[in-house]
Design a protein around this motif. Structure first.
Motif, short mmCIF file in Angstrom:
data_model
loop_
_atom_site.label_atom_id
_atom_site.label_comp_id
_atom_site.label_asym_id
_atom_site.label_seq_id
_atom_site.Cartn_x
_atom_site.Cartn_y
_atom_site.Cartn_z
N GLN A 32 -2.27 10.18 -5.05
CA GLN A 32 -1.69 9.94 -3.71
C GLN A 32 -2.76 10.15 -2.64
O GLN A 32 -2.79 9.43 -1.63
N LYS A 33 -3.65 11.10 -2.88
CA LYS A 33 -4.67 11.37 -1.85
C LYS A 33 -5.59 10.16 -1.65
O LYS A 33 -6.03 9.89 -0.53
N TYR A 34 -5.86 9.41 -2.73
CA TYR A 34 -6.68 8.19 -2.56
C TYR A 34 -5.90 7.13 -1.76
O TYR A 34 -6.47 6.39 -0.97
N GLY A 35 -4.60 7.06 -2.02
CA GLY A 35 -3.77 6.10 -1.29
C GLY A 35 -3.71 6.44 0.19
O GLY A 35 -3.77 5.55 1.06
N ILE A 36 -3.61 7.73 0.48
CA ILE A 36 -3.55 8.16 1.90
C ILE A 36 -4.89 7.86 2.58
O ILE A 36 -4.93 7.35 3.71
N ALA A 37 -5.98 8.14 1.87
CA ALA A 37 -7.31 7.85 2.45
C ALA A 37 -7.46 6.35 2.65
O ALA A 37 -7.97 5.89 3.69
N SER A 38 -7.01 5.54 1.68
CA SER A 38 -7.10 4.08 1.82
C SER A 38 -6.35 3.61 3.06
O SER A 38 -6.84 2.77 3.83
N THR A 39 -5.15 4.15 3.24
CA THR A 39 -4.33 3.75 4.40
C THR A 39 -5.11 4.00 5.69
O THR A 39 -5.13 3.16 6.60
N ARG A 40 -5.75 5.17 5.72
CA ARG A 40 -6.53 5.51 6.92
C ARG A 40 -7.66 4.48 7.14
O ARG A 40 -7.87 4.01 8.26
N HIS A 41 -8.32 4.08 6.06
CA HIS A 41 -9.42 3.12 6.20
C HIS A 41 -8.91 1.73 6.60
O HIS A 41 -9.51 1.06 7.44
N VAL B 119 0.89 -1.17 0.00
CA VAL B 119 0.00 0.00 0.00
C VAL B 119 0.93 1.22 0.00
O VAL B 119 1.45 1.62 1.03
N VAL B 120 1.17 1.73 -1.21
CA VAL B 120 2.26 2.69 -1.40
C VAL B 120 1.78 3.98 -2.06
O VAL B 120 2.04 4.21 -3.26
N PRO B 121 1.11 4.87 -1.32
CA PRO B 121 0.72 6.16 -1.90
C PRO B 121 1.93 6.92 -2.44
O PRO B 121 1.78 7.74 -3.35
N SER B 122 3.11 6.64 -1.90
CA SER B 122 4.33 7.31 -2.37
C SER B 122 4.61 7.03 -3.83
O SER B 122 5.37 7.76 -4.47
N GLY B 123 4.02 5.99 -4.40
CA GLY B 123 4.29 5.63 -5.79
C GLY B 123 3.43 6.39 -6.79
O GLY B 123 3.64 6.29 -7.99
N PHE B 124 2.46 7.16 -6.28
CA PHE B 124 1.52 7.85 -7.17
C PHE B 124 1.86 9.32 -7.32
O PHE B 124 2.41 9.94 -6.41
#
Ligand SMILES: Cc1cc2nc3c(=O)[nH]c(=O)nc-3n(C[C@H](O)[C@H](O)[C@H](O)COP(=O)(O)OP(=O)(O)OC[C@H]3O[C@@H](n4cnc5c(N)ncnc54)[C@H](O)[C@@H]3O)c2cc1C
Length: 381
Positions: free
Chosen positions: A59-68, A49-54
């Motif tokens: 990236q904002k969807y990846g950060i939100a996913s991490t939170r969920h 789960v790597v928002p850093s790759g986007f």
């Protein structure tokens, strides 16, 4: 007949993500999965789960996913671990790119730390001295043991939120009336919903095939390997030089175009789409990959999805040995496949007022689905 507010077709991460956000809103949700449990890309993947790759937008969807994911993990064991992600640079160009990405993330207030080759060696003693020049670490990132995470999230939604689930039924037809949408399986059994969201992954042509221009979506085959359990610890998602040269986030770095222009396009890694990633599982084994081969739906047979090309695996192991000194005895190898939109980051189409297709999220589904689906559900309900 009972009418659901939302019927989701497909129990992979995109389907689960839509179901999750529907349930959060108090909707009556039915999820229908054709297998006894999800069997597609969502359980065959790396689980990084790597928002850093986007790039910044996704990236904002990846950060939100991490939170969920972390919110679910605080209530139930869904086999995710917060150990961060690290990008290891092997030459001056890759060092330039990680420094530039660090700057972009600092401006965007997404935490990252540049670390020296010596610090990398302390964290990963198995790292080869002549490979590592430095690294960029993202401490907030998590990874999932996908084979466990997908069934665990499914179970959490059923037990915790009363999601209805039907396994082993393939949906073959859907039509809409003024007040409802009706979905049918192969036996003619039917279910009724207010809205239907189809998340059928790489089988996107199995429903409304006429809605998918053949040239807009491609299938991507990836080869993966898993070692036997190691006695060494390799925390987090470990991404290396060719990943730095490949991931979307780096394409926003000022030096990226210059560095890519100098690359040998005929190199084996570019032709096979190989970049070397490592991820240790909870049992100590290390997942290693991956390669990328592409085909349109008409050329699907060329990918030979059931086969593993041994020469690609041999190439990946040979390259991995230049990076990490671990035991490369393989416990298993496999190939996974996902669909990827060629026209944008995801394929999303409203077929009718009550029927929606969401697929072809490409190689970012484990990272971005929970965040993207939240926005989609908020628009629909
Ligand atoms: C090897 C590999 C490594 C990857 N690594 C990563 C990673 O580290 N990080 C990351 O973010 N992403 C990664 N990805 C990408 C990610 O796995 C995908 O983007 C994601 O799993 C797609 O999810 P999905 O729900 O769209 O599709 P799927 O997981 O394929 O789910 C679709 C589901 O729909 C069901 N279905 C299909 N048709 C029907 C029907 N008619 N009726 C009922 N059910 C139906 C299928 O059985 C399936 O379970 C990787 C992918 C692969 C293959």
């Amino acid at each position: 007949m009972f009418k659901y507010d939302l019927i989701v077709i497909g129990g992979g991460i995109l389907g689960l993500s839509h179901a999750y956000h529907g349930l959060q809103k108090g909707l009556k949700v039915l999820l229908i999965e054709k297998n006894t449990q999800a069997m597609g890309a969502s359980i065959l993947n790396f689980g990084q789960v790597v928002p850093s790759g986007f790039g910044v937008e996704w990236q904002k969807y990846g950060i939100a996913s991490t939170r969920h994911y972390l919110d679910m993990a605080s209530k139930s064991d869904i086999s995710v671990r917060k150990e961060g992600s690290i990008y290891i640079a092997s030459d001056e160009d890759e060092m330039t790119l990680i420094e530039e990405l660090h700057h972009i993330n600092t401006v965007n207030a997404y935490p990252s730390q540049l670390i020296t080759a010596q610090q990398c060696k302390e964290k990963y003693p198995m790292l080869k001295d002549d490979y590592v020049k430095g690294a960029l670490f993202f401490p907030a990132e998590i990874n999932a043991d996908s084979r466990k995470t997908i069934p665990a999230i499914t179970h959490y939604l059923v037990r915790g939120f009363g999601m209805h689930i039907i396994n082993g039924k393939r949906i073959v037809d859907i039509y809409e009336t003024e007040n409802e949408a009706i979905v049918f399986d192969t036996a003619g059994d039917k279910w009724v919903g207010g809205q239907v969201i189809i998340c059928n992954g790489s089988e996107y042509q199995s429903l409304f095939p006429e809605e998918f221009p053949k040239e807009d979506i491609q299938l991507v085959k990836l080869q993966m390997m898993e070692t036997t359990p190691q006695h060494k610890s390799m925390p987090g998602s470990v991404l290396t030089g060719w990943t730095i040269r490949r991931y979307e986030s780096f394409s926003e770095c000022p030096s990226y175009s210059r560095i890519k222009a100098d690359e040998d396009k005929t190199s084996l890694q570019n032709q096979l789409g190989v970049h070397i990633l490592f991820k240790q599982t909870a049992s100590g084994s290390i997942i290693l990959g991956d390669s990328h081969e592409y085909a349109t739906i008409d050329e699907e047979h060329l990918l030979q999805l059931q086969d593993n090309n041994q020469s690609i695996n041999d190439f990946m192991v040979a390259e991995a040995k230049k990076i990490m000194d671990i035991d490369y005895t393989m416990a298993r190898t496999w190939a996974g496949c996902y669909s990827q939109s060629k026209k944008g980051p995801i394929f999303h189409k409203k077929i009718d007022h009550r029927i929606h297709v969401v697929t072809a999220i490409g190689g970012k589904g484990m990272t971005a689905s929970l965040g993207w689906a939240e926005e989609h559900i908020n628009k629909l309900f």
